[in-house]
Design a protein around this motif. Sequence first.
Motif, PDB file in Angstrom:
ATOM      1  N   ALA A 103       1.148  -1.359  -0.032  1.00 29.50           N
ATOM      2  CA  ALA A 103       0.250  -0.144   0.090  1.00 29.50           C
ATOM      3  C   ALA A 103       1.032   1.281  -0.373  1.00 29.50           C
ATOM      4  N   ALA A 104       2.227   1.350   0.597  1.00 26.53           N
ATOM      5  CA  ALA A 104       2.898   2.095   0.824  1.00 26.53           C
ATOM      6  C   ALA A 104       3.264   2.520  -0.924  1.00 26.53           C
ATOM      7  N   ASP A 105       3.190   1.717  -1.937  1.00 22.65           N
ATOM      8  CA  ASP A 105       3.955   1.854  -3.109  1.00 22.65           C
ATOM      9  C   ASP A 105       2.483   2.680  -4.459  1.00 22.65           C
ATOM     10  N   ALA A 106       1.722   2.625  -3.275  1.00 26.87           N
ATOM     11  CA  ALA A 106       0.907   3.061  -4.269  1.00 26.87           C
ATOM     12  C   ALA A 106       0.838   4.530  -5.509  1.00 26.87           C
ATOM     13  N   GLU A 107       1.197   5.249  -4.115  1.00 24.29           N
ATOM     14  CA  GLU A 107       0.892   6.844  -5.283  1.00 24.29           C
ATOM     15  C   GLU A 107       2.564   6.875  -6.288  1.00 24.29           C
ATOM     16  N   ARG A 108       3.482   5.892  -5.974  1.00 29.09           N
ATOM     17  CA  ARG A 108       4.654   6.511  -6.908  1.00 29.09           C
ATOM     18  C   ARG A 108       3.896   5.098  -7.871  1.00 29.09           C
ATOM     19  N   LEU A 109       3.349   3.934  -7.702  1.00 35.03           N
ATOM     20  CA  LEU A 109       2.590   2.996  -8.698  1.00 35.03           C
ATOM     21  C   LEU A 109       2.108   3.982  -9.672  1.00 35.03           C
ATOM     22  N   GLY A 110       0.995   4.583  -8.713  1.00 36.66           N
ATOM     23  CA  GLY A 110       0.549   5.564  -9.755  1.00 36.66           C
ATOM     24  C   GLY A 110       1.217   6.904 -11.025  1.00 36.66           C
ATOM     25  N   GLY A 111       1.953   7.699 -10.149  1.00 39.34           N
ATOM     26  CA  GLY A 111       2.999   8.037 -10.961  1.00 39.34           C
ATOM     27  C   GLY A 111       3.415   7.743 -11.677  1.00 39.34           C
ATOM     28  N   VAL A 112       4.152   6.425 -11.397  1.00 37.30           N
ATOM     29  CA  VAL A 112       5.107   5.660 -12.941  1.00 37.30           C
ATOM     30  C   VAL A 112       4.418   5.496 -13.865  1.00 37.30           C
ATOM     31  N   GLY A 113       2.685   4.597 -13.343  1.00 40.11           N
ATOM     32  CA  GLY A 113       1.512   4.550 -14.774  1.00 40.11           C
ATOM     33  C   GLY A 113       1.667   5.321 -15.482  1.00 40.11           C
ATOM     34  N   LEU A 114       1.130   6.865 -14.704  1.00 43.93           N
ATOM     35  CA  LEU A 114       0.825   8.331 -15.106  1.00 43.93           C
ATOM     36  C   LEU A 114       1.996   8.995 -16.594  1.00 43.93           C
ATOM     37  N   ASP A 115       3.261   8.548 -15.774  1.00 41.72           N
ATOM     38  CA  ASP A 115       4.790   8.719 -16.647  1.00 41.72           C
ATOM     39  C   ASP A 115       3.878   8.209 -17.781  1.00 41.72           C
ATOM     40  N   LEU A 116       3.789   7.015 -18.025  1.00 40.24           N
ATOM     41  CA  LEU A 116       3.955   6.072 -19.021  1.00 40.24           C
ATOM     42  C   LEU A 116       2.576   6.593 -19.757  1.00 40.24           C
ATOM     43  N   VAL A 117       1.720   7.128 -19.149  1.00 35.37           N
ATOM     44  CA  VAL A 117       0.073   7.127 -19.991  1.00 35.37           C
ATOM     45  C   VAL A 117       0.271   8.430 -20.523  1.00 35.37           C
ATOM     46  N   SER A 118       1.406   9.689 -19.884  1.00 37.19           N
ATOM     47  CA  SER A 118       0.954  10.754 -20.635  1.00 37.19           C
ATOM     48  C   SER A 118       2.457  10.825 -22.001  1.00 37.19           C
ATOM     49  N   THR A 119       3.227   9.868 -21.932  1.00 31.75           N
ATOM     50  CA  THR A 119       4.394   9.545 -23.608  1.00 31.75           C
ATOM     51  C   THR A 119       3.729   8.983 -23.889  1.00 31.75           C
ATOM     52  N   MET A 120       2.736   7.994 -24.014  1.00 33.22           N
ATOM     53  CA  MET A 120       2.155   7.557 -24.418  1.00 33.22           C
ATOM     54  C   MET A 120       1.304   8.120 -25.452  1.00 33.22           C
ATOM     55  N   LEU A 121       0.752   8.995 -25.099  1.00 30.36           N
ATOM     56  CA  LEU A 121      -0.272  10.138 -25.949  1.00 30.36           C
ATOM     57  C   LEU A 121       0.090  11.432 -26.220  1.00 30.36           C
ATOM     58  N   GLY A 122       1.575  11.548 -25.528  1.00 29.05           N
ATOM     59  CA  GLY A 122       2.004  12.425 -26.487  1.00 29.05           C
ATOM     60  C   GLY A 122       2.930  11.900 -27.737  1.00 29.05           C
ATOM     61  N   ARG A 123       3.225  10.703 -27.827  1.00 30.54           N
ATOM     62  CA  ARG A 123       4.075  10.055 -29.360  1.00 30.54           C
ATOM     63  C   ARG A 123       2.822   9.711 -30.337  1.00 30.54           C
ATOM     64  N   HIS A 124       1.181  10.090 -29.807  1.00 24.68           N
ATOM     65  CA  HIS A 124       0.549   9.817 -31.287  1.00 24.68           C
ATOM     66  C   HIS A 124      -0.368  11.147 -30.770  1.00 24.68           C
ATOM     67  N   LEU A 125       0.369  12.130 -30.653  1.00 24.52           N
ATOM     68  CA  LEU A 125      -0.328  13.786 -31.171  1.00 24.52           C
ATOM     69  C   LEU A 125       1.028  14.025 -32.229  1.00 24.52           C
ATOM     70  N   VAL A 126       0.367  15.701 -32.655  1.00 30.80           N
ATOM     71  CA  VAL A 126       2.308  15.986 -33.501  1.00 30.80           C
ATOM     72  C   VAL A 126       2.720  16.137 -33.347  1.00 30.80           C
ATOM     73  N   SER A 127       3.090  17.002 -31.832  1.00 25.48           N
ATOM     74  CA  SER A 127       4.476  17.063 -31.857  1.00 25.48           C
ATOM     75  C   SER A 127       3.763  16.805 -29.656  1.00 25.48           C
ATOM     76  N   GLU A 128       5.635  15.814 -29.326  1.00 28.01           N
ATOM     77  CA  GLU A 128       5.346  14.672 -28.277  1.00 28.01           C
ATOM     78  C   GLU A 128       6.210  16.683 -27.454  1.00 28.01           C
ATOM     79  N   ASP A 129       6.013  17.646 -27.750  1.00 29.96           N
ATOM     80  CA  ASP A 129       6.761  18.717 -27.137  1.00 29.96           C
ATOM     81  C   ASP A 129       5.402  18.548 -25.951  1.00 29.96           C
ATOM     82  N   ALA A 130       4.373  18.378 -26.288  1.00 34.06           N
ATOM     83  CA  ALA A 130       3.208  18.537 -25.100  1.00 34.06           C
ATOM     84  C   ALA A 130       3.397  17.921 -23.757  1.00 34.06           C
ATOM     85  N   VAL A 131       4.268  17.078 -23.696  1.00 35.52           N
ATOM     86  CA  VAL A 131       4.767  16.443 -22.599  1.00 35.52           C
ATOM     87  C   VAL A 131       6.118  17.074 -21.787  1.00 35.52           C
ATOM     88  N   PRO A 132       5.297  17.006 -20.923  1.00 34.73           N
ATOM     89  CA  PRO A 132       6.617  18.089 -20.069  1.00 34.73           C
ATOM     90  C   PRO A 132       7.945  17.240 -19.855  1.00 34.73           C
TER      91      PRO A 132
END
Length: 346
Positions: free
Chosen positions: A185-214
Motif C-alpha cells: 500500500a505504501a507504494d501506491a502513489e509511486r506506482l500510480g505516478g509511474v503509470g501516469l508518466d507512461l500514459v502521458s508519454t504514450m499519448l504525447g507520441r500520438h499527438l502531432v508534437s511530443e513537445d506537449a509532454v513535459p
Amino acid sequence: MDTELKRQVFDTEQVPAAERFGLWLDMLASTPGLMRVRTEHADNFVARSEFLDLGPMQLVRHRYPSLDGVRTRKLIQRTDADYYVLALTLAGTGIADQEGQRGICRPGDFTFYDCARPQELSHHGDDGDQPLRSIVAFIPYEALPLPNRRLAPLFAGRMSGTDGIGALLADYLIRLTNHPEQYHAADAERLGGVGLDLVSTMLGRHLVSEDAVPTEVRRRALLAQVRSHVRQHLGDAALTPQSIADAHHVSVRSLHRLFEAEETTVAAYIRDERLERCRRDLADPALADRPIQLVAGRWGFRDKAHFSRAFRAAYAETPQAYRARHLEAARIVNTAASAVNSGPTY
C-alpha cells in the motif's frame, strides 16, 4: 507491517442470477464511467471487477459478457465527469465512438476518451460464450500534464499496446492487476505516478508534437523503458550502455545523464539487477543441483571470479555460503512442516 495495495473485488456470482445485472449497473453507477448498458445476458450477467487504488489513478480489471453502452449528457450530469478513461482490451473486440471519432480495438489495443463528453461503446467476442476482459484506468484531468484541447484528437482512437511505449504500459497494467498482492500500500502513489508518466508519454507520441509532454515526464518514462529493457536482457553478455542507447535511439551520454538523477550508473544498475537474480536462484531449493557457475552465467556473469567478488561485495558472503545457508533454512522448515503433517488425514 506493510499491507497490500488497497483493492476491492466486485463479483456478481455472489448473488442469484436474476439480480446480477442490476448489481453490475449499481457498481457502474459508482464510477465516473456511468453508462446505459444493453446486453443479451441480462438474465444471468456473470461479471467480475477488481478495483486498485493507485493514488492519482484508479485501475479496474473487468471480466464480463458482451455488451453495448451509451453515455449521454444526462448521465454525465449525474457523475463527477472530470476524468479521462484509458482502456486496454484483453479479450474480444471493443468499439468506441466519441464526437464523430471511432476506434476499433482488438486484444492488445488501447482506446482513450473523455468522461465529460457523450460516448458509445460496444464490446463483443467472436465466441458468445467466452467472457470479455479489459483493464480500465480512471485518470483525473489534473493528473495529466496535457491540456484537454490538445488531447481531443485522440478521443475514441486506437493506440497500439504491442510495441514501443504502448507495450511497456500494457505490460505494466497487466502485471499490476494480475498480481496486486505483490505490491505494498505504501507504494501506491509511486506506482500510480509511474503509470501516469507512461500514459502521458504514450499519448504525447500520438499527438502531432511530443513537445506537449513535459521534459521530466518524458525522462521518467524513458527511464522506465530502459529499466524494462535491461531486465529483459540480463542474460545477454553483450548488454552494454552502447547497446541500450542504440535500442532506445539516444546517445550513450544521454543514457548516462538519465541515470545520474537516480544516483547510480548504467553499469551499476545492470550489475545490481544481475546479482539480485543470482541471489534468488541460489536461494531456490528447486535449483539446488544447478552449478553456481551456470546460475551466474544465466544472468550474464561469464567470469566466475568476477561474479564471486561482486556477490561477496553486495551480500557480505560468498555465493557458496549464501546458497548453503538458505538451503539449510529451507530444509529445516520443510522438516518441521512434515512433522506437523505426519498424522492421519481425514
